[in-house]
Design an enzyme around this catalytic site. Structure first.
Site, PDB file in Angstrom:
ATOM      1  CE  LYS A 120      -3.463  -2.750   1.395  1.00 17.32           C
ATOM      2  NZ  LYS A 120      -4.489  -3.721   2.495  1.00 17.32           N
ATOM      3  CD  GLN A 160      -3.455  -5.205   5.898  1.00 17.19           C
ATOM      4  OE1 GLN A 160      -3.673  -4.472   5.035  1.00 17.19           O
ATOM      5  NE2 GLN A 160      -4.080  -6.212   5.224  1.00 17.19           N
ATOM      6  CG  ASP A 167      -9.788  -1.068   3.616  1.00 17.45           C
ATOM      7  OD1 ASP A 167      -9.445  -1.243   2.336  1.00 17.45           O
ATOM      8  OD2 ASP A 167      -9.370  -1.540   4.838  1.00 17.45           O
TER       9      ASP A 167
END
Ligand code: NAD
Length: 285
Positions: free
Chosen positions: A52, A96, A119
């Site tokens: 990322k 995460q 997300d």
């Protein structure tokens, strides 16, 4: 034989577009920034977080990493999220997954402000997605929609069969397909006579997590097959949910694993961070 849908090439195409928009934003004095939180030392999570960061560099975005020890409490994690929520220079926040078991994952995902939820896991964003009013889209399904768009495939009127009903792939994919006027069927582990349904698909999405689950007899002649699965075999080799070698002889288009849907996910994370930044700064481009 099926045409291969090249996820890496489509990722690069999308990242180029994002990079050029980021450059335009910077000229206006606005810099998108993605904050990534990682708790503990799971090696796979470390790889994802590093990827990322690299993607942010690729498109010229600022990336911030917050590595927290395994013993971090839910309250400590929520306090960090509150700080990032309040920081106007941070466009997007993600934590995460998986987080260590003692952490209340749902509390964490709900604490990220919906505007910064790149997300697209917050219930508010899930709801907006289902009404077609969402700005931020779940990354993996959005990546597949971009692949179809790139290949000139219009889902309208097509029958899209999705195997898998997870919150991060199956369900949101159904919503995106519906928003493009596809006829959608979602199948799952309790679906009866799965092959008779999957054979009807014009577009077949496999998001099961079982290597080579979709066999040639489950695919109709000329179907477009999108393989979301990422499975590690004992040999160490990566493989998808689709029996690629056999199915490619029957499908009209197919995504490989690796190099298919996977590369798109991170590109769409960059897209969401850019979108979030533009929304927060009221910039129309
Ligand atoms: P999940 O485990 O949450 O869901 C799997 C789904 O498969 C469930 O809905 C279940 O009902 C269904 N299923 C299981 N056995 C079945 C059967 N016998 N018949 C029909 N349906 C069955 O998984 P997920 O998070 O959606 O991920 C699916 C796969 O996609 C995994 O391999 C995962 O690693 C991969 N994945 C890839 C990306 C990417 O970026 N490419 C992103 C997310 C997930």
């Amino acid at each position: 034989m099926a045409k291969l849908i090249d996820g890496k090439a489509i990722r690069e195409f999308n990242l180029d577009k994002i990079a050029s928009e980021v450059a335009q934003l910077k000229e206006k004095g606005v810099e998108p920034a993605l904050a990534v939180i990682i708790v503990g030392s799971d090696p796979a999570s470390r790889v994802y977080v590093n990827n990322k960061k690299t993607a942010c560099e690729r498109v010229g975005m600022r990336s911030l990493e917050f590595a927290m020890p395994e013993e971090t409490t839910t309250e400590e994690l929520l306090a960090l999220i509150d700080k990032l929520n309040a920081d106007a220079s941070v466009s997007g926040i993600l934590c995460q997954l998986p987080v260590p078991k003692h952490i209340d994952k749902n509390a964490v995902l709900r604490r990220i402000r919906p505007e910064k939820d790149v997300d697209c896991f917050h219930p508010e964003n899930v709801g907006l997605l289902s009404t077609g009013m969402g700005k931020l889209m779940p990354c993996t399904p959005m990546g597949m929609m971009k692949m179809l768009e790139y290949e000139g495939i219009d889902p309208a009127g097509k029958h899209c069969v999705i195997i898998g009903r997870s919150d991060i792939v199956g369900k949101p994919m159904a919503m995106l397909m519906l928003s493009k006027s596809a006829t959608v069927t979602i199948c799952h582990s309790k679906t009866a006579d799965l092959p008779s349904i999957t054979r009807q698909a014009d577009i077949l999405v496999a998001a099961v997590g079982i290597p080579n689950f979709v066999t040639e007899d489950m695919v109709g002649e000329g179907a477009i097959v999108l393989d979301v699965g990422i499975n590690r075999l004992e040999s160490g080799k990566l493989c998808g949910d689709v029996d690629f070698e056999a199915v490619k002889e029957k499908a009209s288009m197919i995504t490989p694993v690796p190099g298919g849907v996977g590369p798109m996910t991170i590109a769409m994370l960059m897209q969401n961070t850019l979108t979030a930044c533009k929304e927060q700064n009221n910039i129309l481009m």
